[in-house]
Motif scaffolding. Structure first.
Motif, PDB file in Angstrom:
ATOM      1  N   LEU A 200      71.049  -0.725 106.305  1.00 17.91           N
ATOM      2  CA  LEU A 200      69.749  -1.223 105.863  1.00 17.91           C
ATOM      3  C   LEU A 200      68.601  -0.514 106.562  1.00 17.91           C
ATOM      4  O   LEU A 200      67.617  -0.124 105.926  1.00 17.91           O
ATOM      5  CB  LEU A 200      69.641  -2.728 106.089  1.00 17.91           C
ATOM      6  N   ASP A 201      68.680  -0.343 107.851  1.00 18.36           N
ATOM      7  CA  ASP A 201      67.577   0.287 108.573  1.00 18.36           C
ATOM      8  C   ASP A 201      67.354   1.716 108.088  1.00 18.36           C
ATOM      9  O   ASP A 201      66.209   2.158 107.918  1.00 18.36           O
ATOM     10  CB  ASP A 201      67.833   0.258 110.073  1.00 18.36           C
ATOM     11  N   ALA A 202      68.442   2.446 107.833  1.00 15.68           N
ATOM     12  CA  ALA A 202      68.304   3.803 107.307  1.00 15.68           C
ATOM     13  C   ALA A 202      67.725   3.780 105.898  1.00 15.68           C
ATOM     14  O   ALA A 202      66.904   4.633 105.534  1.00 15.68           O
ATOM     15  CB  ALA A 202      69.660   4.504 107.315  1.00 15.68           C
ATOM     16  N   ALA A 203      68.133   2.808 105.086  1.00 17.68           N
ATOM     17  CA  ALA A 203      67.625   2.712 103.723  1.00 17.68           C
ATOM     18  C   ALA A 203      66.142   2.377 103.709  1.00 17.68           C
ATOM     19  O   ALA A 203      65.375   2.915 102.899  1.00 17.68           O
ATOM     20  CB  ALA A 203      68.411   1.659 102.943  1.00 17.68           C
ATOM     21  N   VAL A 204      65.708   1.495 104.606  1.00 16.26           N
ATOM     22  CA  VAL A 204      64.287   1.148 104.688  1.00 16.26           C
ATOM     23  C   VAL A 204      63.463   2.368 105.100  1.00 16.26           C
ATOM     24  O   VAL A 204      62.384   2.630 104.554  1.00 16.26           O
ATOM     25  CB  VAL A 204      64.094  -0.026 105.662  1.00 16.26           C
ATOM     26  N   ALA A 205      63.974   3.122 106.054  1.00 17.60           N
ATOM     27  CA  ALA A 205      63.277   4.339 106.474  1.00 17.60           C
ATOM     28  C   ALA A 205      63.205   5.341 105.323  1.00 17.60           C
ATOM     29  O   ALA A 205      62.174   5.996 105.111  1.00 17.60           O
ATOM     30  CB  ALA A 205      63.983   4.961 107.679  1.00 17.60           C
ATOM     31  N   ARG A 206      64.274   5.454 104.580  1.00 15.71           N
ATOM     32  CA  ARG A 206      64.295   6.369 103.436  1.00 15.71           C
ATOM     33  C   ARG A 206      63.325   5.903 102.352  1.00 15.71           C
ATOM     34  O   ARG A 206      62.634   6.720 101.739  1.00 15.71           O
ATOM     35  CB  ARG A 206      65.716   6.460 102.877  1.00 15.71           C
ATOM     36  N   ALA A 207      63.251   4.595 102.125  1.00 13.54           N
ATOM     37  CA  ALA A 207      62.313   4.059 101.131  1.00 13.54           C
ATOM     38  C   ALA A 207      60.882   4.444 101.498  1.00 13.54           C
ATOM     39  O   ALA A 207      60.085   4.829 100.633  1.00 13.54           O
ATOM     40  CB  ALA A 207      62.458   2.549 101.025  1.00 13.54           C
ATOM     41  N   ALA A 208      60.552   4.343 102.778  1.00 12.05           N
ATOM     42  CA  ALA A 208      59.210   4.718 103.228  1.00 12.05           C
ATOM     43  C   ALA A 208      58.954   6.203 103.001  1.00 12.05           C
ATOM     44  O   ALA A 208      57.855   6.599 102.580  1.00 12.05           O
ATOM     45  CB  ALA A 208      59.035   4.357 104.701  1.00 12.05           C
ATOM     46  N   GLU A 209      59.952   7.035 103.261  1.00 12.79           N
ATOM     47  CA  GLU A 209      59.816   8.472 103.020  1.00 12.79           C
ATOM     48  C   GLU A 209      59.542   8.761 101.545  1.00 12.79           C
ATOM     49  O   GLU A 209      58.838   9.725 101.205  1.00 12.79           O
ATOM     50  CB  GLU A 209      61.087   9.207 103.447  1.00 12.79           C
ATOM     51  N   LEU A 210      60.077   7.907 100.672  1.00 16.06           N
ATOM     52  CA  LEU A 210      59.936   8.091  99.228  1.00 16.06           C
ATOM     53  C   LEU A 210      58.684   7.415  98.678  1.00 16.06           C
ATOM     54  O   LEU A 210      58.499   7.362  97.460  1.00 16.06           O
ATOM     55  CB  LEU A 210      61.181   7.556  98.515  1.00 16.06           C
ATOM     56  N   GLY A 211      57.840   6.896  99.564  1.00 16.74           N
ATOM     57  CA  GLY A 211      56.563   6.354  99.132  1.00 16.74           C
ATOM     58  C   GLY A 211      56.502   4.854  98.965  1.00 16.74           C
ATOM     59  O   GLY A 211      55.517   4.323  98.438  1.00 16.74           O
ATOM     60  N   ALA A 212      57.526   4.125  99.400  1.00 17.94           N
ATOM     61  CA  ALA A 212      57.541   2.668  99.261  1.00 17.94           C
ATOM     62  C   ALA A 212      56.991   1.982 100.505  1.00 17.94           C
ATOM     63  O   ALA A 212      56.940   2.564 101.592  1.00 17.94           O
ATOM     64  CB  ALA A 212      58.958   2.182  98.996  1.00 17.94           C
ATOM     65  N   GLU A 213      56.592   0.728 100.332  1.00 21.44           N
ATOM     66  CA  GLU A 213      56.210  -0.138 101.433  1.00 21.44           C
ATOM     67  C   GLU A 213      57.320  -1.161 101.652  1.00 21.44           C
ATOM     68  O   GLU A 213      58.151  -1.397 100.775  1.00 21.44           O
ATOM     69  CB  GLU A 213      54.896  -0.857 101.114  1.00 21.44           C
ATOM     70  N   VAL A 214      57.312  -1.778 102.832  1.00 24.11           N
ATOM     71  CA  VAL A 214      58.320  -2.792 103.167  1.00 24.11           C
ATOM     72  C   VAL A 214      57.575  -4.054 103.587  1.00 24.11           C
ATOM     73  O   VAL A 214      57.358  -4.296 104.777  1.00 24.11           O
ATOM     74  CB  VAL A 214      59.266  -2.299 104.275  1.00 24.11           C
TER      75      VAL A 214
END
Length: 245
Positions: A200-214
């Motif tokens: 999950l932590d890696a996926a959240v970091a990847r989401a941010a790299e792809l332009g998403a917010e958390v």
């Protein structure tokens, strides 16, 4: 897990994203969840390991932010729609091609689908695939009555500080209902889709790299580690989950 070919009545069996920017959504989910996106002539079917997991449909009239729609299985669409009308739901599209789009009495949108040649998602609860869905509403007891009439759910209240009910179908937990409290002020009732990830932590970091917010950072729950993600460019709101264990 083995390929899924059938679903109990009331079980989430498919998910569809309506978005104004399908190209951006496809790029985002391919980068985040490893989806292989295949054009179906006007819409896209996403695959994981060669098995279908979700649909991405372009719609210039789609809500902003983009919204995921959960499809709940039924063995008799006509009977389900008769119950929908009787308990205060609203039919907003269909029936056609085995499905109908509806809202519950609070305005949360969902689809009812009678599987035919296409059974729905070919895999659940694996990395990249849908693993859970829950409806978030202001009146939990009324929602339990509504969905419990619409589908043959066995409802089990979860102990703890929030009002949460797990709906069981076919002898297994399939989806849930959360009662919204003061922390949800301004958020309309809705269904939330969860997708599983291995880290999950890696996926959240990847989401941010792809332009998403958390908007909801990773937190631990009895059902795994969870975060809420928002991709404003076209991917909408959804949850990521790393299963327990």
């Amino acid at each position: 897990m083995a390929e899924r070919t059938s679903y109990a009545d009331g079980a989430p069996c498919w998910a569809q994203l309506l978005t104004r920017d399908a190209v951006a959504a496809e790029r985002f989910y391919a980068g985040l969840l490893g989806w292989e996106c295949r054009d179906q002539g006007g819409w896209t079917m996403a695959h994981v390991g060669g098995r279908p997991v979700a649909a991405i449909t372009p719609d210039p009239r789609a809500a902003d932010p983009a919204a995921w729609t959960v499809y709940l299985a039924t063995s008799d669409l006509d009977a389900a729609l008769a119950r929908l009308d009787a308990v205060g739901g609203e039919l907003i599209e269909g029936p056609a091609a085995g499905y109908a789009l509806a809202t519950d009495p609070f305005g949360a949108r969902f689809a009812i689908y009678q599987p035919g040649e296409f059974a729905g998602a070919g895999v659940l609860a694996e990395p990249g695939a849908m693993s859970w869905a829950e409806v978030n509403v202001p009146d939990g007891a009324a929602a339990d009555a509504f969905y419990g009439t619409l589908f043959p759910y066995e409802k089990r209240q979860v102990a703890g500080g929030i009002d949460y009910t797990v709906y069981h179908a076919g002898g297994e937990p399939v989806c849930g209902r959360l009662q919204m409290d003061e922390h949800w002020a301004g958020v309309p009732p809705h269904w939330m889709i969860y997708f599983d990830v291995a880290d999950l932590d890696a996926a959240v970091a990847r989401a941010a790299e792809l332009g998403a917010e958390v908007p909801v950072p990773p937190f631990d729950s009895p059902y795994g580690r969870v975060a809420v993600v928002h991709h404003a460019a076209g991917g909408g709101f959804f949850s990521l989950r790393r299963p327990p264990g």
